[in-house]
Write a protein that holds these residues in place. Sequence first.
Motif, PDB file in Angstrom:
ATOM      1  N   ASP A 153       4.690   3.650   4.769  1.00 45.06           N
ATOM      2  CA  ASP A 153       3.691   2.731   4.245  1.00 45.06           C
ATOM      3  C   ASP A 153       3.063   1.679   5.516  1.00 45.06           C
ATOM      4  O   ASP A 153       2.989   0.455   5.215  1.00 45.06           O
ATOM      5  N   LYS A 181      -0.561   6.972  -0.468  1.00 46.82           N
ATOM      6  CA  LYS A 181      -1.413   6.046  -0.908  1.00 46.82           C
ATOM      7  C   LYS A 181      -2.088   6.200  -2.157  1.00 46.82           C
ATOM      8  O   LYS A 181      -2.783   7.167  -2.493  1.00 46.82           O
ATOM      9  N   ASN A 223      -1.725  -0.790   3.178  1.00 48.72           N
ATOM     10  CA  ASN A 223      -0.379  -0.494   2.653  1.00 48.72           C
ATOM     11  C   ASN A 223      -0.308  -0.689   1.152  1.00 48.72           C
ATOM     12  O   ASN A 223      -1.385  -1.311   0.523  1.00 48.72           O
TER      13      ASN A 223
END
Length: 241
Positions: A153, A181, A223
């Motif tokens: 991440d 993601k 992130n």
Amino acid sequence: MIYVIGIGPGKLDHMTKEAIDCLRNSQVIIGYKTYINLIKDLIKDKEIIENGMRQEIDRCNMALEISSKGKSVALISGGDSGVYGMAGLIYELNSKRDKKERIKVVQGVTSCISAASSLGAPLMNDFCQISLSDLMTPWKQIEKRLELASQADFVICLYNPKSKGRPEHLSYAFKIMEKYKNSNTPVGIVKNAGRDNEEVYVMDFGRMNFDLCDMATMVIIGNKETYIDNGKIITPRGYKI
């Protein structure tokens, strides 16, 4: 003496004072012709040696040879010379010489930093930089780095995302990252970061427009905490507010 100078995006306003001073103090300027053109007003009274892409070894060897004859040399990189620039190569070549030349690395603003300033605050927590160019690094290794960085991440900054010779690398990278993601993850695209013709785009991961990108583009992927507000990308640092 060799000054390995990162000129940042190329505008005078974005160069460090040290970089400007070292350019002015150097007798010979060596660099890739595109970067030389960005600073031509600063170096018009200097001896200039320029050449094209993929001639980095030639440029470094010329710098070492000229320096060995007693002249001060500025070896130019775009961005920061220590980030995909000339610093590592000039040190490697110098380490193989019997008589070493003095080298000083002069810091500059690298592309992800310049792009981030235009996008808002996307790099406020841990991030990594990955080049999608497989000229120096095998593509399988790049794939592994994308996989692990996404799994961890990190905010990910992609250098060299797309070129005529590898038009699909960026879309391949997104296919790897999409496992970690989600489609709402903010993505920032900045072309010609920090230059007069800069272009800035903000979108979601699921609506990524690959056609906007080329070799002069920086792509920043957020992130899990990153969000968009009023057109700007924000990655929280973790403050309790």
